[in-house]
Design a protein around this motif. Structure first.
Motif, short mmCIF file in Angstrom:
data_model
loop_
_atom_site.label_atom_id
_atom_site.label_comp_id
_atom_site.label_asym_id
_atom_site.label_seq_id
_atom_site.Cartn_x
_atom_site.Cartn_y
_atom_site.Cartn_z
N MET A 168 135.23 71.53 73.48
CA MET A 168 134.74 70.36 72.76
C MET A 168 135.92 69.58 72.19
O MET A 168 136.85 70.17 71.64
CB MET A 168 133.78 70.79 71.64
CG MET A 168 133.08 69.63 70.93
SD MET A 168 131.92 70.20 69.66
CE MET A 168 130.65 70.95 70.68
N SER A 169 135.91 68.26 72.31
CA SER A 169 137.02 67.44 71.85
C SER A 169 137.03 67.37 70.32
O SER A 169 136.05 67.70 69.65
CB SER A 169 136.90 66.03 72.43
OG SER A 169 135.78 65.37 71.86
N GLU A 170 138.17 66.93 69.79
CA GLU A 170 138.27 66.77 68.34
C GLU A 170 137.24 65.76 67.83
O GLU A 170 136.65 65.95 66.76
CB GLU A 170 139.68 66.33 67.96
CG GLU A 170 139.88 66.22 66.45
CD GLU A 170 141.30 65.83 66.08
OE1 GLU A 170 141.58 65.73 64.88
OE2 GLU A 170 142.13 65.64 67.00
N LEU A 171 137.03 64.67 68.61
CA LEU A 171 136.04 63.68 68.21
C LEU A 171 134.65 64.28 68.15
O LEU A 171 133.89 64.06 67.20
CB LEU A 171 136.06 62.49 69.18
CG LEU A 171 135.00 61.41 68.93
CD1 LEU A 171 135.15 60.80 67.54
CD2 LEU A 171 135.08 60.33 70.00
N ALA A 172 134.28 65.07 69.17
CA ALA A 172 132.96 65.71 69.18
C ALA A 172 132.83 66.69 68.03
O ALA A 172 131.78 66.79 67.39
CB ALA A 172 132.73 66.40 70.52
N ASP A 173 133.92 67.43 67.74
CA ASP A 173 133.90 68.36 66.60
C ASP A 173 133.65 67.61 65.30
O ASP A 173 132.87 68.04 64.45
CB ASP A 173 135.23 69.11 66.51
CG ASP A 173 135.37 70.18 67.59
OD1 ASP A 173 134.32 70.61 68.12
OD2 ASP A 173 136.50 70.57 67.88
N PHE A 174 134.33 66.47 65.15
CA PHE A 174 134.17 65.68 63.92
C PHE A 174 132.74 65.15 63.80
O PHE A 174 132.14 65.21 62.73
CB PHE A 174 135.16 64.51 63.90
CG PHE A 174 134.84 63.51 62.83
CD1 PHE A 174 135.11 63.78 61.49
CD2 PHE A 174 134.24 62.30 63.15
CE1 PHE A 174 134.79 62.87 60.50
CE2 PHE A 174 133.92 61.38 62.16
CZ PHE A 174 134.21 61.67 60.83
#
Length: 211
Positions: free
Chosen positions: A1-7
């Motif tokens: 999962m990307s950092e954007l999706a995590d955020f």
């Protein structure tokens, strides 16, 4: 999962919250109709926005049986009735009473009612699901809603002249449909250009219909 999706998951863990449900309904509608959603969600209360679609000035009010995925029992559904410039309200219901939906961007999880403002009492501020169904029916699926909201596109069909219609109803030219008059005319022009003077010919006309 990307950092954007995590955020995004961290920032908005509850996809069934009221503000997410409202935004999801607007997003589905605008994208379904091929309209520009804009670079970001408007800061204004989404229920106060008016969308100009065909002859409608449309405001959207949504409700859901569940406000969180781990909610044990369904909500009592109440739709707020926003007042303003709109001449039509679109009521959108997310999910079923039996279980919480996985997320609000699945169009199959929604039911809709298009209601003219003139048919709602001017002092009424909300309406429950059962009164809504009694007054305006079982509702529309997302696909049926788009069919009602999308402008009908013209269809240009080649037909035989009336005096020949019965005798030559199996003519392969008959019934061909086109998105423009010019396209239909070009086909007829090529047909007549290929005929010799001695050839038997049929005579056609182009009629406009709604899809």
């Amino acid at each position: 999962m990307s950092e954007l999706a995590d955020f995004l998951q961290w920032n908005t863990p509850n996809l069934l919250a009221d503000e997410v449900r409202e935004a999801s309904c607007h997003w589905l509608l605008l994208n379904g109709l091929g309209l520009e959603a804009g670079p970001s969600k408007p800061c204004a209360d989404l229920q106060s926005l008016v969308l100009p679609i065909r002859d409608w000035q449309l405001s959207i009010s949504t409700a859901g049986f569940y406000s969180a995925a781990d909610q044990a029992t369904p909500n009592s559904v109440q739709f707020r009735i926003p007042r303003g410039e709109a001449n039509t309200l679109l009521f959108g219901l997310l999910g079923e009473s039996t279980a919480a939906p996985a997320h609000p961007l699945d169009p199959q999880q929604w039911w809709f009612w298009l209601v003219p403002m003139a048919k709602l009492h001017p002092d009424r501020q909300s309406i429950g699901l059962n009164p809504l169904i009694r007054a305006f029916g079982e509702g529309l699926s997302f696909g049926d809603l788009l069919e009602q909201l999308q402008p009908q596109r013209p269809v240009f069909r080649i037909v035989l002249d009336e005096e020949e219609a019965t005798a030559k109803s199996t003519d392969p030219m008959v019934g061909q449909e086109f998105e423009s008059y010019d396209a239909a005319y070009d086909v007829l022009e090529r047909y007549y250009a290929d005929l010799c003077c001695s050839d038997e010919r049929s005579y056609y006309r182009i009629v406009e219909q709604s899809a």
